[in-house]
Scaffold this active site. Sequence first.
Site, PDB file in Angstrom:
ATOM      1  N   LYS A 184     -11.460  -0.697  -2.185  1.00 19.93           N
ATOM      2  CA  LYS A 184     -10.847  -1.527  -0.490  1.00 19.93           C
ATOM      3  C   LYS A 184     -11.689  -1.325   0.225  1.00 19.93           C
ATOM      4  CE  LYS A 184      -6.034  -0.769  -0.958  1.00 19.93           C
ATOM      5  NZ  LYS A 184      -4.584  -0.458   0.063  1.00 19.93           N
ATOM      6  N   SER A 227      -2.766   0.560  -4.494  1.00 21.57           N
ATOM      7  CA  SER A 227      -3.375   1.720  -3.388  1.00 21.57           C
ATOM      8  C   SER A 227      -4.404   1.986  -4.223  1.00 21.57           C
ATOM      9  CB  SER A 227      -1.840   3.293  -3.831  1.00 21.57           C
ATOM     10  OG  SER A 227      -2.022   4.230  -3.391  1.00 21.57           O
ATOM     11  N   ALA A 228      -5.510   2.321  -3.292  1.00 25.18           N
ATOM     12  CA  ALA A 228      -6.671   3.622  -3.659  1.00 25.18           C
ATOM     13  C   ALA A 228      -6.176   5.321  -4.329  1.00 25.18           C
ATOM     14  CB  ALA A 228      -7.149   3.481  -1.990  1.00 25.18           C
ATOM     15  N   SER A 229      -5.666   5.358  -3.741  1.00 28.37           N
ATOM     16  CA  SER A 229      -5.209   6.722  -4.542  1.00 28.37           C
ATOM     17  C   SER A 229      -4.615   7.009  -5.749  1.00 28.37           C
ATOM     18  CB  SER A 229      -3.804   7.313  -3.334  1.00 28.37           C
ATOM     19  OG  SER A 229      -3.310   8.895  -4.172  1.00 28.37           O
ATOM     20  N   ARG A 259     -11.435   8.387  -1.840  1.00 34.38           N
ATOM     21  CA  ARG A 259     -12.542   9.130  -2.083  1.00 34.38           C
ATOM     22  C   ARG A 259     -13.513   9.555  -1.807  1.00 34.38           C
ATOM     23  NH1 ARG A 259      -9.478  13.362  -6.788  1.00 34.38           N
ATOM     24  NH2 ARG A 259      -7.715  11.619  -5.901  1.00 34.38           N
ATOM     25  N   LYS A 266      -9.280   4.768   5.588  1.00 32.60           N
ATOM     26  CA  LYS A 266      -8.121   5.517   5.481  1.00 32.60           C
ATOM     27  C   LYS A 266      -7.899   3.986   4.840  1.00 32.60           C
ATOM     28  CE  LYS A 266      -4.776   6.405   9.056  1.00 32.60           C
ATOM     29  NZ  LYS A 266      -3.641   5.174   9.904  1.00 32.60           N
ATOM     30  N   GLY A 267      -7.287   3.674   3.807  1.00 28.61           N
ATOM     31  CA  GLY A 267      -7.378   2.853   2.127  1.00 28.61           C
ATOM     32  C   GLY A 267      -8.707   3.025   1.274  1.00 28.61           C
ATOM     33  N   ASN A 300      -3.991   9.919  -7.004  1.00 25.55           N
ATOM     34  CA  ASN A 300      -2.381  10.801  -7.052  1.00 25.55           C
ATOM     35  C   ASN A 300      -0.781   9.714  -6.352  1.00 25.55           C
ATOM     36  OD1 ASN A 300      -4.460  12.907  -6.378  1.00 25.55           O
ATOM     37  ND2 ASN A 300      -4.837  12.431  -5.161  1.00 25.55           N
ATOM     38  N   GLU A 328       0.360  -3.328   4.351  1.00 22.75           N
ATOM     39  CA  GLU A 328      -1.043  -2.823   4.427  1.00 22.75           C
ATOM     40  C   GLU A 328      -1.134  -1.645   5.904  1.00 22.75           C
ATOM     41  OE1 GLU A 328      -3.818  -0.983   3.911  1.00 22.75           O
ATOM     42  OE2 GLU A 328      -3.415  -1.406   1.970  1.00 22.75           O
ATOM     43  N   ASP A 329      -1.663  -0.295   6.173  1.00 17.55           N
ATOM     44  CA  ASP A 329      -1.727   0.228   7.307  1.00 17.55           C
ATOM     45  C   ASP A 329      -3.252   0.366   7.745  1.00 17.55           C
ATOM     46  OD1 ASP A 329      -2.116   2.522   5.674  1.00 17.55           O
ATOM     47  OD2 ASP A 329      -2.212   4.180   6.552  1.00 17.55           O
ATOM     48  N   ASP A 336       0.691  -1.123   0.066  1.00 11.96           N
ATOM     49  CA  ASP A 336       0.156   0.053  -0.170  1.00 11.96           C
ATOM     50  C   ASP A 336       0.869   1.453   0.071  1.00 11.96           C
ATOM     51  OD1 ASP A 336      -2.434   1.657   0.441  1.00 11.96           O
ATOM     52  OD2 ASP A 336      -1.518   1.609   2.680  1.00 11.96           O
ATOM     53  N   LEU A 337       0.297   2.627  -0.295  1.00 11.23           N
ATOM     54  CA  LEU A 337       1.533   3.549  -0.138  1.00 11.23           C
ATOM     55  C   LEU A 337       0.905   4.603   0.864  1.00 11.23           C
ATOM     56  CD1 LEU A 337       3.075   5.220  -2.232  1.00 11.23           C
ATOM     57  CD2 LEU A 337       1.066   6.197  -2.620  1.00 11.23           C
ATOM     58  N   ASP A 338      -0.174   4.849   0.877  1.00 12.94           N
ATOM     59  CA  ASP A 338      -0.019   5.626   2.361  1.00 12.94           C
ATOM     60  C   ASP A 338      -0.392   5.875   3.905  1.00 12.94           C
ATOM     61  OD1 ASP A 338      -0.932   8.344   0.297  1.00 12.94           O
ATOM     62  OD2 ASP A 338      -2.742   6.855  -0.591  1.00 12.94           O
ATOM     63  N   THR A 379       1.920   9.432   4.592  1.00 14.90           N
ATOM     64  CA  THR A 379       0.954  10.410   3.654  1.00 14.90           C
ATOM     65  C   THR A 379      -0.566  10.619   3.877  1.00 14.90           C
ATOM     66  OG1 THR A 379      -0.033   9.402   2.275  1.00 14.90           O
ATOM     67  CG2 THR A 379       1.963  11.172   1.531  1.00 14.90           C
TER      68      THR A 379
HETATM   69  C1  BG6 Z   1      -5.921   5.372   0.433  1.00 13.58           C
HETATM   70  C2  BG6 Z   1      -6.058   6.709   1.746  1.00 13.58           C
HETATM   71  O1  BG6 Z   1      -4.519   5.457   0.557  1.00 13.58           O
HETATM   72  O2  BG6 Z   1      -6.091   6.221  -1.030  1.00 13.58           O
HETATM   73  C3  BG6 Z   1      -7.279   7.350   1.670  1.00 13.58           C
HETATM   74  O3  BG6 Z   1      -5.370   5.504   2.507  1.00 13.58           O
HETATM   75  C4  BG6 Z   1      -7.668   7.805   0.614  1.00 13.58           C
HETATM   76  O4  BG6 Z   1      -7.364   8.010   2.759  1.00 13.58           O
HETATM   77  C5  BG6 Z   1      -7.709   7.137  -0.819  1.00 13.58           C
HETATM   78  O5  BG6 Z   1      -8.493   8.298  -0.236  1.00 13.58           O
HETATM   79  C6  BG6 Z   1      -7.973   7.913  -2.124  1.00 13.58           C
HETATM   80  O6  BG6 Z   1      -6.770   8.341  -1.886  1.00 13.58           O
HETATM   81  P1  BG6 Z   1      -6.818   9.458  -3.315  1.00 13.58           P
HETATM   82  O7  BG6 Z   1      -5.153  10.422  -3.355  1.00 13.58           O
HETATM   83  O8  BG6 Z   1      -7.303   9.208  -4.516  1.00 13.58           O
HETATM   84  O9  BG6 Z   1      -7.764  10.611  -2.878  1.00 13.58           O
HETATM   85 MG    MG Z   2      -2.379   3.090   3.716  1.00 16.56          MG
END
Ligand code: BG6
Ligand code: MG
Length: 218
Positions: free
Chosen positions: A145, A114-116, A49, A45-46, A118, A169-170, A9-11, A17
């Site tokens: 997730k 990662s779910a992000s 958005r 977390k995870g 970004n 994973e966190d 996982d990233l964040d 972050t």
């Molecule tokens: C996850 C974070 O990695 O990504 C969440 O733990 C976040 O907090 C999710 O909402 C989505 O990220 P982003 O950067 O696309 O808004």
């Molecule tokens: Mg995370």
Amino acid sequence: MTKKGFIFDLDGVIVDTAKYHFLAWKKLANSLGIDFTEEENEQLKGVSRVKSLEKILSWGNKTISEEKFMELMAEKNEDYLSHISKMDEDEILPDVPRILKLLKELQQAISLGSASKNARTILERVDLKASFDAIVDGNDVSKAKPDPEVFLIAAKQLGIKPEHCIVFEDSVAGIEAANVASMISIGIGSEYVLGHAKYVFRDFTEISDEFIKSLIEN
Ligand code: BG6
Ligand code: MG
């Protein structure tokens, strides 16, 4: 030596972050008159958005138009990106480079899961993109997730069976996703929060080279 798939996982696992997500959501929630605690943050977390904003609105008993929803999502992300833009390699969490280097030396397959949306921007900022054989993030999945989709796609891209993958994973949602995918789940954080993980470590400094080798051999 066997080849296993190591999915990170990233964040909150690779970079610190999670604190920026918290700050940005708290600012947004408070601006809507909604309280936002660290415990509530744990549940985000995870989580994607969209789902995060849905949860915050439901905690505050608020209903808003589709248009306003999109506006708030953009606002949160802009705020979050303003924190990210100042990031550098110093924000890589302790001993992550050691573990990535060891896995590379042991010729293991390494992916981001990662779910992000970004994720790629962040990996570039901290100069870690080249450490990954595959990158699967919020742009590649349709189910967030705790659905295992993100990890299953990562396993597929690495060409490794899910049972031969290990996930770091966190988040509660991420540990559940890894377990559902039949992968070995390793929680990074508090045992109290991540009790469903197969192993939990406070951070990577607690993970020895021997432990990593035992994951590969067993
Ligand atoms: C996850 C974070 O990695 O990504 C969440 O733990 C976040 O907090 C999710 O909402 C989505 O990220 P982003 O950067 O696309 O808004
Ligand atoms: Mg995370």
